[in-house]
Design an enzyme around this catalytic site. Sequence first.
Site, short mmCIF file in Angstrom:
data_model
loop_
_atom_site.label_atom_id
_atom_site.label_comp_id
_atom_site.label_asym_id
_atom_site.label_seq_id
_atom_site.Cartn_x
_atom_site.Cartn_y
_atom_site.Cartn_z
N GLU A 1 0.88 -1.18 0.00
CA GLU A 1 0.00 0.00 0.00
C GLU A 1 0.90 1.21 0.00
OE1 GLU A 1 -3.93 -1.49 2.50
OE2 GLU A 1 -2.70 0.12 3.29
N ASP B 1 -5.40 10.11 10.04
CA ASP B 1 -4.13 9.52 10.44
C ASP B 1 -3.62 10.06 11.76
OD1 ASP B 1 -3.20 7.60 8.39
OD2 ASP B 1 -3.48 9.32 7.06
N TYR C 1 -10.86 -4.18 3.74
CA TYR C 1 -9.93 -3.74 4.77
C TYR C 1 -10.74 -3.52 6.04
CZ TYR C 1 -6.08 -0.86 6.73
OH TYR C 1 -5.07 -0.34 7.50
#
Lengths: 264, 401
Positions: A49, A60, A174
Amino acid sequence: MNRLKNAFETLKKNNEKALVGFVTAGDPDIDISLKIIAAMCENGMDILELGVPFSDPSADGPVIQRSSSRALKHNVSLKTVMEMIEKIRKITSIPIIIFSYYNPIMAYGIENFQPDAIAAGADGVLLVDLPLEESDELTSCWKEIDFSLINLVAPTTPQERMTKIASASSGFLYLVSKTGVTGSDGLDTSEIATQMKILRSVTALPVCVGFGISTTDDVATVAAMADGVVIGSAFERLIEENIDNPELVSIIGRRTAEYKAATT
Amino acid sequence: MNPDTQYNSRLYPDDNGHFGPYGGRYVAETLMPALIELESAYKKYLPEPEFQKELNSLLKNYTGRPTPIFFAQRLTESLGGASIYLKREDLTHTGAHKINNTLGQTLLAKWMGKKKVIAETGAGQHGVATATTAALFGMECKIFMGVEDIARQAPNVKRMELLGAEVIPVESGTGTLKDAMNEALRYWVAAVRDTFYVIGSVAGPHPYPVMVREFQKIIGEEAREQIQTITERLPDLLVACVGGGSNAMGLFFPFLEDQAVQMIGVEAAGTGIETGKHAATLCTGSLGVLHGSKSYLLQDKNGQIDEAHSISAGLDYPGVGPEHSLLKDINRVQYVAITDQQALEAFSALCRLEGIIPALESAHALAATMFEAKSRPKDDIILVNLSGRGDKDLGIVGPLL
């Protein structure tokens, strides 16, 4: 050729789980970043990735925020990432997923994105801030089917919504292991087990689990439940800690091998 | 200037929160179920008479609504043109329009059974307003604020702390409003199960733009009645400043279908558009996605968000509410930009001519109003939203005037 499908089939045949490695493209700079990725490929990484740095990475944690800032100092753009993928594709046949926020894709041009990504050698894209409800704009201009939109499923996603997300996905799903941003500490294995059970009942797609996985023990635990383990912040932390260390590339290579060993 | 199309406000937003090509929900999957829950709670509780009764009672007895409109006679005479009326949002409890929204959202949080609220803040007005209503309802409150803004809006930091809120300094990025919003989103992703995020502007993911507009439209609804009582007609022009755009949407929305009423949204030109140090998102920006919605943005060619600059912390934001982007595209609202210096001059004028110290944000709207008033006939009526009071800005303005 569908590299993602082949990768998961081969892993299954060999009774292995996927080690999915995330790094921010161009961290700490473009040359070293390419060397780091090569070392990860040589040491057992099954899927890459590759993160497109973004100025405002609101999903994040601090580790990936800082890696994004370092890459942006070298003006790494989505165009740079495409050029890096071309180079990486020459040395490996593992699947490469572009990992990005949506804005850099929009700025690049959503019509050009898929053809250029495929030409560079990418196999799919994961967009952290593009949920199911908004993804048509991008995917409706896709002409090739061998290019996956990797969707995320969160601990907060109800079963009905999981079914919808799964049916709109290809490649793999995911599973976000916890509520929180990337790099959050601690792993809630019972939560993962619960979510995995529901996911298995709604989809036959492979499921990779990420967020907060950093030790080889974590990897072994998650690999026992899922089809793959995603490691991002732990690699980025290692890059940060060894940024001036001439051994940086081999350190990342060794850690990749340790993680891979823990997946089996 | 005539709008390209008659704006039918009932058409916007659509079911997924789109205002034409703008808006939507661009957030991490973890937050999607919370936004869907929020939307359904908002749709369910807002129309309930008990909710409305509680909200209206608080708006009246706690916030001090309705706020008056005031004819700024000396300012008008000094310019020699159109009559200037001020909608006095500076007179609300906490001193800015922000409380209309935080009262609504915190009440909604209470009805949803949430006991913790978080908010981002730039100038600190939204943070103070959230801390205030959280105290009123006995909720735990965390406010995210950029370190740059903490330094330049110190009095508001003290206020939030006195009100029992925890102010969390945000050092990442430029240490301003956009970074505070990034950090609030990060915190919310982890705490989403028991925490209500009180967004302060008509920005962010759906349903925030429509919900905040709904809580702020009381400004325009009151003003529409008041100005007609005083002048026996609708105004010719509405003026409001635009950072994210909540006070402007609040004033404009109830007038959008009155085609004869012109509207100007005023952005911050900072040290001048040509210097690159500004926050004129609608005047100079391009289409993109930031903080959960699609709208005009200040960004580079690679989609990296540019730093915004303004003397006013509340306008110092590189994005803008999605409905403003649509209103710009269809020419229903004209957007202009006012420099730091022009805003300071308007600030000074209002202090001396009317005895009112405006917030620096509102001073941008005043500066544009003064330009317009000069060039318009005496029987024209301009209604400007005085969105907040300027006590918080004395530390910035003092050394400059």
